[in-house]
Design an enzyme around this catalytic site. Structure first.
Site, PDB file in Angstrom:
ATOM      1  NE  ARG A 160     -10.721   2.766   4.622  1.00  0.00           N
ATOM      2  CZ  ARG A 160     -11.297   3.544   3.712  1.00  0.00           C
ATOM      3  NH1 ARG A 160     -12.120   3.062   2.835  1.00  0.00           N
ATOM      4  NH2 ARG A 160     -11.008   4.818   3.673  1.00  0.00           N
ATOM      5  CG  ASN A 209     -10.839   0.950   0.240  1.00  0.00           C
ATOM      6  OD1 ASN A 209      -9.736   1.309  -0.140  1.00  0.00           O
ATOM      7  ND2 ASN A 209     -11.938   1.617  -0.027  1.00  0.00           N
ATOM      8  CG  ASP A 214     -11.930   2.347  -3.168  1.00  0.00           C
ATOM      9  OD1 ASP A 214     -11.006   1.539  -3.319  1.00  0.00           O
ATOM     10  OD2 ASP A 214     -11.821   3.401  -2.499  1.00  0.00           O
ATOM     11  CG  ASP A 261     -15.862   6.430   1.513  1.00  0.00           C
ATOM     12  OD1 ASP A 261     -17.076   6.292   1.665  1.00  0.00           O
ATOM     13  OD2 ASP A 261     -15.013   5.696   2.054  1.00  0.00           O
ATOM     14  CG  ASP A 268      -5.136   5.135  -1.334  1.00  0.00           C
ATOM     15  OD1 ASP A 268      -5.801   5.489  -2.317  1.00  0.00           O
ATOM     16  OD2 ASP A 268      -5.586   4.411  -0.435  1.00  0.00           O
ATOM     17  CD1 TRP A 316      -2.894   1.507   0.561  1.00  0.00           C
ATOM     18  CD2 TRP A 316      -1.494   2.433   2.025  1.00  0.00           C
ATOM     19  NE1 TRP A 316      -3.347   2.767   0.817  1.00  0.00           N
ATOM     20  CE2 TRP A 316      -2.510   3.365   1.716  1.00  0.00           C
ATOM     21  CE3 TRP A 316      -0.496   2.801   2.925  1.00  0.00           C
ATOM     22  CZ2 TRP A 316      -2.554   4.633   2.284  1.00  0.00           C
ATOM     23  CZ3 TRP A 316      -0.543   4.067   3.493  1.00  0.00           C
ATOM     24  CH2 TRP A 316      -1.575   4.971   3.175  1.00  0.00           C
TER      25      TRP A 316
HETATM   26  C1  DGJ Z   1      -9.259   4.246  -0.987  1.00  0.00           C
HETATM   27  C2  DGJ Z   1      -9.018   4.957  -2.266  1.00  0.00           C
HETATM   28  O1  DGJ Z   1      -7.805   4.564  -2.819  1.00  0.00           O
HETATM   29  C3  DGJ Z   1      -9.091   6.461  -2.031  1.00  0.00           C
HETATM   30  O2  DGJ Z   1      -8.777   7.154  -3.201  1.00  0.00           O
HETATM   31  C4  DGJ Z   1     -10.457   6.799  -1.539  1.00  0.00           C
HETATM   32  O3  DGJ Z   1     -11.407   6.562  -2.541  1.00  0.00           O
HETATM   33  C5  DGJ Z   1     -10.779   5.987  -0.293  1.00  0.00           C
HETATM   34  N1  DGJ Z   1     -10.569   4.598  -0.489  1.00  0.00           N
HETATM   35  C6  DGJ Z   1     -12.190   6.217   0.137  1.00  0.00           C
HETATM   36  O4  DGJ Z   1     -12.528   5.443   1.200  1.00  0.00           O
END
Ligand code: DGJ
Length: 737
Positions: free
Chosen positions: A441, A478, A476, A365, A546, A197
């Site tokens: 998360r 995550n 997305d 988000d 990110d 990450w």
């Molecule tokens: C992870 C993404 O990579 C970000 O750009 C953003 O959209 C966040 N999630 C939102 O939770």
């Protein structure tokens, strides 16, 4: 015609733009590989057969085969199966009813198909000419079909395998890789890409030892640790010279790619769906398709291989609707306001960029359900009345009034335990009954192997897309998947979970992407956690990381571009100190690096200076001028900040009439070296104008001089000061005659 079969020698010649791929059916009836590389003639290559080696399989296989003796172990294989003397990594292993894992698949027939058959339930390359080679098991009615697709105008071959049960007995697939390829030589280097990450895309070059080197994922998301990609390169291969053979899997879940150096002077490449925690029950009459792998070859170094992938993906993989048109140039709300996306905060941000040329506002988000932070609301895809009491329409109208399109964020595969969806359907989240699911998360993953769950997602997302004027979706994802269990599957099928997840994802993408053909989709997975060709098939661009720090981005984008075109790499200019690294880089540097991809901005535009807002206008105009290079151009990587204090790339138009060179000196040092960079890809005979606007430099030089004499990076700013750290230098190059 790209595929030619010689019925006398039983040789197949698969011919792409600059490549040949040759295999033949040997006397055993086994498809034996002879060559993959630079284009050659349609010669009989049986002379390369080592008939005198002690354990030559050809002589031995019809008779008894035993360990240490005569076996398949010496064939250069197109497919490899365990159990009859093959001791290298095999691509196929089937567990039969009596417990046997023994198969020998031998040539039965073949077809050359002008139309490429679609891969059931999975994304794949389009077009080309396809060879379907059918092999039959010596001991049963099982069939294996090997598919090869070749293109007149691309130096890639797409391959996959299908396993068909023509028996009346069920079998269990223990391993079904997409391909086997035995390459001459046992002294190669392997190039792979490490991901983590916020520091995705790190190329790693390793000398291959005897034995097996494997990159894999076990998390059902393709690139959290490594990319499903590798390249076999010679010791003397560089960015610009030497052979490079690339392997890239069109797949988004657990995979394994392997390179095995054997004892006979060959290196085996193989891989596909990870067979760790994988089995598949194949019932009588059913066919199982493996994901497609794209093999590329270039003798123009790693850069040449990248350009082959870029061309092939732009033409034959990326959603045709969006591959060749300018991508949205966005302002995204995430780093601007994070979860605080109220109209009060958003409208001034939109106001500030009116007239700058930014054409799409993306609401990230935080707009739905109880999603005021990451603790709640995921899965509840209804506009939050608390934040948007009048719905999204007033904001969308405001965005439209500002001359922009409207984009929105979803994370369709996820659910917060604190959500209406979870309260109504706790069993829809992936977990093993009687155990506590692993939360990451603060969220769980929905079991999209289930049709009812997919139906809910499609309907919930579609409702928002139908009821609002939405032009862009950021999709997305995550967290990694854990437990790997579906309540809807019987015990014997639980190890099908990872692959069924991938199939569920592709079904969702098919239904939503095709259901809303006017909407432009961007992929994202907590940064670049799922940056693979399968996602690219649906979503023409993917958020690469990110990490928006410009210095880190030189590395992340460099590594990502090894396999993926610039147009696919989503990059934003953000605020400083950077939110991920606390580093400060010049505003111009952030934009210049973000311009090497599908570009945009992600900052609170109410907090920047009027001068910076004016700069955005200029930057956008400059990007528009180079956009065709990002969409269609040839990328030449010249310097990278993994190895040096510099970053430099050239992007050249296909007709070599236009190019842009972007360079950066990372750390400023007093009394520094006089750094030259050497652009690539220009026409040696043409005369070009080389302009650096900032330094008011305008040179007239031949392509040969630009590339051989090089360009000089100034030691000072245009005003004569020390330039400070992370200064970029941009040269616009246009052909005069
Ligand atoms: C992870 C993404 O990579 C970000 O750009 C953003 O959209 C966040 N999630 C939102 O939770």
């Amino acid at each position: 015609m790209a595929i030619y079969f010689n019925p006398e020698t039983k040789f197949f010649y698969l011919e792409g733009k600059n490549i040949s791929y040759v295999f033949g059916i040997n006397r055993t009836g086994f498809p034996e590989h002879y060559y993959f590389g630079t284009r050659i003639g349609r010669d009989d290559l049986t002379y390369t057969y080592e008939a005198n080696i002690g354990d030559s399989g050809e002589a031995a296989i019809p008779g008894k085969v035993h360990a240490g003796g005569l076996s398949y172990n010496v064939y250069r294989s197109e497919v490899s199966f365990y159990g009859n003397g093959e001791f290298r990594e095999c691509s196929l292993q089937l567990l039969q009813k009596n417990g046997s894992r023994l198969n020998e698949f031998l040539y039965e027939t073949h077809e050359i198909l002008a139309e490429k058959p679609a891969l059931a339930g999975m994304p794949s390359m389009r077009g080309g000419e396809t060879l379907k080679l059918t092999l039959k098991d010596k001991f049963s009615e099982m069939r294996v079909h090997l598919f090869y697709t070749v293109y007149d105008d691309a130096s890639v071959i797409a391959r996959h395998m299908e396993i068909e049960s023509c028996t009346d007995e069920d079998v269990k697939i223990l391993r079904a890789y997409s391909f086997t390829l035995d390459v001459v030589g046992s002294d190669h280097d392997l190039l792979t890409i490490e991901n983590a990450w916020a520091r995705e895309g790190k190329p790693e070059r390793t000398p291959l030892p005897h034995g097996i080197v494997c990159v894999d994922e076990k998390s059902a998301s393709s690139t959290r640790r490594h990319s499903p990609a590798m390249a076999l390169i010679s010791k003397n291969t560089t960015e610009d010279f030497g052979p490079a053979l690339g392997v890239n899997l069109i797949y988004s879940a657990s995979y394994a790619l392997k390179a095995e150096v054997g004892t006979k002077g060959y290196t085996r490449l193989t891989g596909g769906i990870n067979d760790f925690d994988f089995t598949w029950e194949l019932s009588a009459g059913e066919t199982f398709a493996t994901p497609e792998v794209v093999l590329a070859y270039s003798n123009e170094g790693i850069g040449g291989m990248s350009r082959e992938y870029h061309d092939a993906y732009r033409k034959y993989l990326i959603n045709e609707r969006f591959a060749n048109i300018p991508h949205p140039l966005v302002i995204n709300s995430w780093e601007a306001v994070y979860f605080g996306c109220t109209p009060e905060r958003l409208l001034p941000i939109i106001d500030a960029v009116r007239g700058t040329g930014i054409d799409t506002f993306v609401l990230d988000d935080g707009w739905f359900g109880a999603r005021r932070n990451d603790k709640a609301g995921l899965g509840d895809w209804t506009v939050s009345p608390e934040v948007f009491p009048d719905g999204l329409t007033p904001v969308i109208d405001y965005v439209h009034d500002a001359g922009m399109k409207f984009g929105i964020w979803f994370e369709p595969e996820m659910v917060n335990p604190d959500s209406d969806l979870y309260r109504a359907h706790p069993d829809w989240a992936i977990s093993v009954p009687g155990t506590e699911p692993c939360v990451s998360r603060r969220q769980l993953v929905l079991d999209i192997t289930r049709e009812d769950v997919r139906d809910y997602i499609v309907e919930a997302v579609s409702k928002i897309l139908r009821e609002n004027e939405i032009d862009y979706v950021k999709w997305d994802f995550n967290r990694a998947i854990t437990e790997n269990f579906s309540r809807a599957l019987p015990a014997g099928k639980q190890q099908e979970f990872h692959h069924r997840y991938a199939l569920g994802l592709y079904d969702l993408c098919e239904r939503l992407v095709n259901g809303f053909p006017h909407i432009f989709f961007e992929g994202c997975a907590g940064g670049g956690g799922r940056f693979d060709p399968a996602i690219l098939y649906y979503f023409p661009q993917i958020w690469a990381s990110d990490d928006t720090d410009a210095y880190m981005r030189t590395q992340i984008q460099y590594g990502t571009s090894l396999f993926y075109p610039l147009s696919a790499i989503s990059c934003h200019t953000s605020i400083c100190p950077n939110h991920q690294t606390e580093r400060t880089t010049p505003f111009s540097t952030r934009a210049n690096i973000a311009h090497l991809g599908a570009t945009g901005y992600e900052l609170d535009t109410t907090k920047i200076t009027p001068e910076e807002l004016d700069e955005i206008k200029l930057q956008v105009a400059e990007y528009r001028e180079m956009e065709d290079l990002v969409l269609h151009g040839d990328l030449y990587r010249m310097e990278n900040t993994f190895d040096s204090n510099y970053f430099a790339v050239t992007v050249v138009s296909k007709d070599k009439a236009k190019a842009k060179v972007t360079a950066m000196r990372a750390l400023c040092r007093p009394n520094d070296e006089h750094k030259r960079i050497f652009p690539r890809g220009l026409d040696v005979n043409a005369v070009y104008e080389v302009v650096n606007k900032e330094y008011e430099l305008c040179l007239r030089l031949s392509g040969a001089s630009i590339m051989n004499v090089g360009l000089v990076l100034p030691l000072k700013t245009a005003g004569g000061k020390m330039p400070g750290d992370f200064k970029t230098f941009v040269f616009d190059i246009k052909k005069v005659y």
